[in-house]
Enzyme design. Structure first.
Site: not given
Ligand SMILES: Cc1cc2nc3c(=O)[nH]c(=O)nc-3n(C[C@H](O)[C@H](O)[C@H](O)COP(=O)(O)OP(=O)(O)OC[C@H]3O[C@@H](n4cnc5c(N)ncnc54)[C@H](O)[C@@H]3O)c2cc1C
Ligand SMILES: Cc1cc2nc3c(=O)[nH]c(=O)nc-3n(C[C@H](O)[C@H](O)[C@H](O)COP(=O)(O)OP(=O)(O)OC[C@H]3O[C@@H](n4cnc5c(N)ncnc54)[C@H](O)[C@@H]3O)c2cc1C
Lengths: 412, 485
Positions: B50, B52
């Site tokens: 979503i 938002h």
């Molecule tokens: C059930 C659920 C529903 C959600 N719904 C929404 C929504 O509808 N709308 C919204 O805006 N947000 C939503 N969110 C939140 C959103 O999904 C997250 O905020 C967002 O995906 C975070 O992105 P990120 O890149 O920080 O994390 P991630 O996608 O977790 O990326 C982090 C990356 O770092 C990598 N990594 C970790 N450690 C290492 C390492 N040591 N070396 C190399 N790589 C590493 C991991 O493998 C991963 O690929 C939701 C979350 C959940 C759990």
């Protein structure tokens, strides 16, 4: 635009038999389409024997049974378009336009007068039965595993737990054991096995594979690959944790569902109990000119019955094309006591009909009864036993005029 | 000698990917480091999808600011990168007086956060918009700017475009050690590779606390908060057009009914704090909770309609807001604790990180060759749904593989699968995220074996080495003719 009288969708047991029978009924302009690059459908991966006892009086393997019909179709010059998927059916009055994506001929539009749906079925999967837990590699449906093992020569695992004791699960238990895998358990949610008796004996007992009835998987463990499953027993509707079985593969054999995508697109109404189309005793759906037979209509345990059903369906199609299908009002057929479903959903007055049904649970020494809304007993048949895995057929002759509905039930 | 970059980003989720793409506009050398075999394999693949509107978050928080800002970026992004996105709107529904009060509060929140076009609706108007809602509904808060998106396609598109513009993607690169010497970070992976960079951006999602600790900073902790989601069969159809929220209680937005961009409806998520960052299991109890709730909001939803489920982990930081800032270690910048609405906020987070890097004195010159466009592959499924057979016919003439349907549930052709493979997606899960093959009602029962063949053929990987989602998740254990090995 190309046009044909009858388009048969699916070249499995049902589609092949339907095409052959159409020719036998002097319908010449027939086209059979299948998405695979071979005819035979699911039979091709069923390399075990147990096919054809009724139809040919001998025990054949799946591919052998299919070959007999492929040969008959060739003899009759049935035109086949393989590696071609039907993706859409649009009905305009009496003419239907069908869209086919074909590997050799590109996008093909065909105008047809009648269609036989013979698309078979697909397997229910993990989501359908909501097994909680993680989502690692190593969870397969039994049919997919069968294809990998029998057709492609790949083993998807070494230590298996099989969920569901339907025939496909049982046959795979034996097949995997013969290929050197260890099948640790077959679990069945019902208090009785789901498959045919002969398969319980020949596939499990002969190989000392334990069958646990009234058991379910309550959790799948392992993050990359399946490591184990948690199993509970069901007693009086309650779950008691029983054991953890370590395994690298979980095979799901938890039932089949008619392949409905196209039927829905074509405007065909479905029957909630069979999950297939609602048909009259002429195998015609609610859309005039669209017929259905085989596993797409309801899931069959024996291919021989599929072939019979397809022949009957083809006959009705030939009558439809000759404008000879009885036009009378349809009489609904209801499922009564202990009956899970009846096909067809309606019959016609003064016509014959074959009712196919399954009981809700296993029963011994019962009477199957067909009665009209006015209380007339149209048929009564004694059965030593009735089990859900064996389809029961009842022949109705000359359905009386004037009755508004009929009900089929078991008298215990 | 390990390669030197201006900036290395750890983590290729939507946050790392957005930052990488944003940085690719400049004449900089950038490395994107990801521990998994493909991008978007973390929280970014398991969420509600979503975009938002931004009325849920506390005014003044970074979450609120970046959510509202991020939201406004999506029309342009979707146009440039061709990922699926639609502004459908959000509806928070109330069933009693107390919940009605909550709607007013959210409305005021939204106004303070700068959310535009919100409306408070009465019962009739609410039911007019969403006729499948429980008729006991009293009213709703409507925010039309909210949208739905294909989250992994978005992330794939960001990375693809970033790579096209010069970013280097290093997959299976699990950062295991970081050393700061003079002006350089030396970053080592668990398999012995290493790179160097002047700046290091920590976008490691659930593991961001571990990465910070590698640089000696232990000032925050990330706790996983599990969210279970359930996908319904498309048979139940388009039950809702907008995202339906309950009037929220603490720490989550509650259990929603979510139309997905691909058609079927999803229900969830739960919100449970757990200990294990690897625990992606769904539970019977979670299902019961989700179901009990949504069957009240939209009574037509039945358990038997569920075709699959998954769980995602929100990276919840000890301070309850996004951590986006430079740190005591110069050149080390956090984009951490990006819980919901992190997906929505990701473009704004990227913008903010760029600003921080600039403020640290890095020369950022625009790259005149930057190409913002990424072309998506045309989908057979869309053409069939729209009955656009003229286009499909022409497409098949130009590429025969469009006539070969591999996934029958979702009408995915071989052309689309081969395209995904050449875009670098070579696991069964990545093919699923990129094309939707295996994500329909049969869940891969028919097409998995063909997809294995295609990956093997086009990526040159032995069938026995093809995985579901990386090493250890191989599908086939051995060949039958060769026996156990
Ligand atoms: C059930 C659920 C529903 C959600 N719904 C929404 C929504 O509808 N709308 C919204 O805006 N947000 C939503 N969110 C939140 C959103 O999904 C997250 O905020 C967002 O995906 C975070 O992105 P990120 O890149 O920080 O994390 P991630 O996608 O977790 O990326 C982090 C990356 O770092 C990598 N990594 C970790 N450690 C290492 C390492 N040591 N070396 C190399 N790589 C590493 C991991 O493998 C991963 O690929 C939701 C979350 C959940 C759990
Ligand atoms: C594992 C297993 C074991 C069995 N064991 C036995 C046994 O021992 N003895 C016995 O008698 N019976 C057995 N059966 C039952 C019997 O094989 C089946 O009931 C029968 O083969 C079904 O035939 P069908 O033509 O209805 O379906 P299928 O064989 O499934 O054929 C359907 C065909 O339609 C095609 N199709 C579907 N959609 C489209 C479309 N849109 N466009 C083009 N083509 C399409 C498919 O590619 C397929 O070829 C078994 C079945 C299975 C699955």
């Amino acid at each position: 635009m190309k046009s044909v009288d009858v388009l048969v969708i699916g070249a499995g047991a049902a589609g092949l038999a339907a095409a052959v029978s159409l020719k036998e009924n002097s319908i010449e302009d027939v086209l059979v389409v299948d998405r695979q690059n071979f005819a035979g459908g699911i039979l091709f991966q069923c390399i075990h024997s147990g096919f054809g006892l009724h139809r040919f009086g001998e025990e054949l393997t799946g591919p052998e049974y299919a070959q007999r019909y492929i040969d008959m179709a060739e003899c009759q010059n049935v035109e086949m378009l393989l590696s071609s998927s039907v993706v859409d059916i649009v009905s305009k009055d009496d003419i239907k336009e069908v869209i086919i994506l074909s590997q050799d001929s590109g996008l093909v539009k065909v105008k047809v007068k009648a269609i036989i749906l013979a698309m078979g079925c697909r397997e229910r999967n993990r989501g359908n039965i909501n097994i909680p837990g993680s989502r690692p590699a190593g969870i397969f449906t039994a049919g997919l595993a069968q294809k990998l093992v029998n057709i492609e020569g790949y083993m998807p695992g070494n230590e298996f737990v099989i969920v569901g004791s339907g025939d496909i699960g049982l046959i795979m238990a034996r097949r995997l054991t013969l290929e050197g895998a260890k099948v640790k358990a077959v679990l069945e949610i019902q208090p009785y096995p789901g498959g045919l008796d002969r398969n319980i004996v020949q596939c499990l007992d002969d190989f000392d594979i334990p069958l646990y009835t009234s058991h379910i998987v309550t959790n799948i463990c392992g993050s990359r690959r399946v490591e184990s499953v948690d199993v509970s027993e069901i007693t009086d509707g309650r779950l008691t944790p029983k054991m953890k079985i370590s395994c690298d593969t979980l095979l799901l054999s938890v039932g089949l569902i008619p392949e409905n995508e196209l039927s829905i697109t074509a405007g065909v109404s479905l029957n909630a109990a069979t999950a297939g189309p609602i048909v009259s005793s002429d195998y015609m759906t609610n859309v005039p000119g669209i017929f259905a037979c085989g596993n797409v209509l309801h899931v069959h345990d024996l291919v021989d019955y599929v072939s019979d059903e397809a022949s009957a369906c083809a006959k009705a199609v030939s009558m439809y094309l000759a404008n000879k299908l009885p036009q009378d009002k349809c009489i609904p057929v209801h499922s009564g006591n202990m009956v899970r479903y009846v096909v067809p959903s309606t019959v016609k007055p003064q016509c014959d009909a074959i009712l196919k049904l399954r009981p809700v649970a296993p029963m011994k020494n019962v009477k199957i009864k067909v009665v009209s809304d006015r209380g007339d007993v149209l048929k009564s048949k004694k059965l030593i036993r009735a089990i859900p895995s064996e389809m029961i057929t009842v022949q109705l002759n000359d359905v009386p005029t004037g009755c508004k509905s009929i009900t089929v039930y078991f008298e215990i | 000698m390990s390669k030197k970059y201006d900036i290395a980003i750890i983590g290729a989720g939507v946050v790392g990917a957005s930052i990488a793409r944003r940085l690719s506009r400049y004449k900089l050398t950038v490395a994107l480091l990801e521990k998994e075999v493909d991008v978007s394999f973390g929280t970014s693949k398991a969420n509600s999808g979503i975009i938002h509107a931004g009325f849920h978050d506390t005014p003044g928080s970074l979450k609120a600011e970046l959510c509202v800002r991020g939201n406004t970026e999506y029309d342009r992004l979707a146009d440039e990168l061709e990922f699926p996105f639609e502004r459908r709107g959000e509806l928070v529904v109330a069933f009693d007086e107390e919940q009605q009060q909550t709607l007013y509060k959210l409305y005021r929140n939204g106004q303070q956060n700068g959310v535009r076009y919100m409306e408070l609706l009465g019962r009739e108007r609410t039911l007019e918009l969403e006729p499948n809602l429980n008729p006991d509904v009293l009213g709703s808060l409507y925010a039309p700017t909210a949208g739905i998106i294909g989250p992994y396609e978005y992330c794939f598109a960001l990375v693809e475009n970033a790579v096209k513009n010069g970013v280097e993607l290093l997959l299976s690169f699990e950062v295991a050690g970081i050393h700061k010497t003079n002006n350089f970070f030396s970053v080592e992976s668990s398999d012995g590779r290493s790179i160097e960079s002047s700046f290091l951006v920590n976008a490691a999602g659930l593991c961001a606390d571990r990465i910070a600790a590698m640089c000696g900073m232990n000032n925050f902790k990330i706790t996983p908060r599990k969210g279970e989601e359930y996908l319904l069969d498309k048979r139940v159809g388009k039950l809702v057009r907008r995202v339906i929220f309950p009037a929220p209680k603490t720490n989550s937005k509650g259990i929603l009914v979510i139309p997905t961009i691909d058609g079927p409806v999803m229900i969830g998520p739960t919100a449970d704090d757990i200990d294990d960052k690897e625990d992606f299991s769904t539970t019977k109890e979670g299902l019961d909770r989700v179901f009990a709730f949504t069957s009240h909001t939209v009574p037509a939803i039945r358990v038997s309609d569920i075709i699959t489920s998954f769980a995602g982990l929100r990276p919840v930081p000890s301070r309850n807001d996004f951590i986006i800032d430079k740190t005591e270690v110069s050149g080390f910048i956090n984009a951490a604790g990006i819980q919901s609405p992190g997906l929505t906020a990701s473009p704004a987070i990227a913008e903010k990180i760029c600003g921080i890097i600039l403020s640290c004195g890095l020369r950022m010159e625009l790259n005149p060759d930057f190409n913002p466009k990424r072309k998506a592959k045309i989908r057979t499924r869309t053409l069939v749904e729209n009955r656009d057979y003229d286009t499909l016919g022409k497409l098949i003439q130009s590429d025969k593989n469009y006539s070969k349907l591999v996934c029958r549930c979702e009408n995915v052709s071989e052309a689309e699968i081969i395209d995904a493979i050449y875009r670098g997606h070579t696991t069964i899960d990545s093919i699923k995220y990129a094309t939707r093959a295996c994500s329909g009602r049969c869940q891969g029962g028919f097409c998995t074996s063909r997809i294995l063949q295609l990956i093997s053929e086009h990526a040159g990987i032995d069938i026995l080495k093809i995985t579901k989602k990386g090493p250890g998740s191989e599908l086939i254990l051995h060949r039958i003719d060769k026996g156990h090995q």
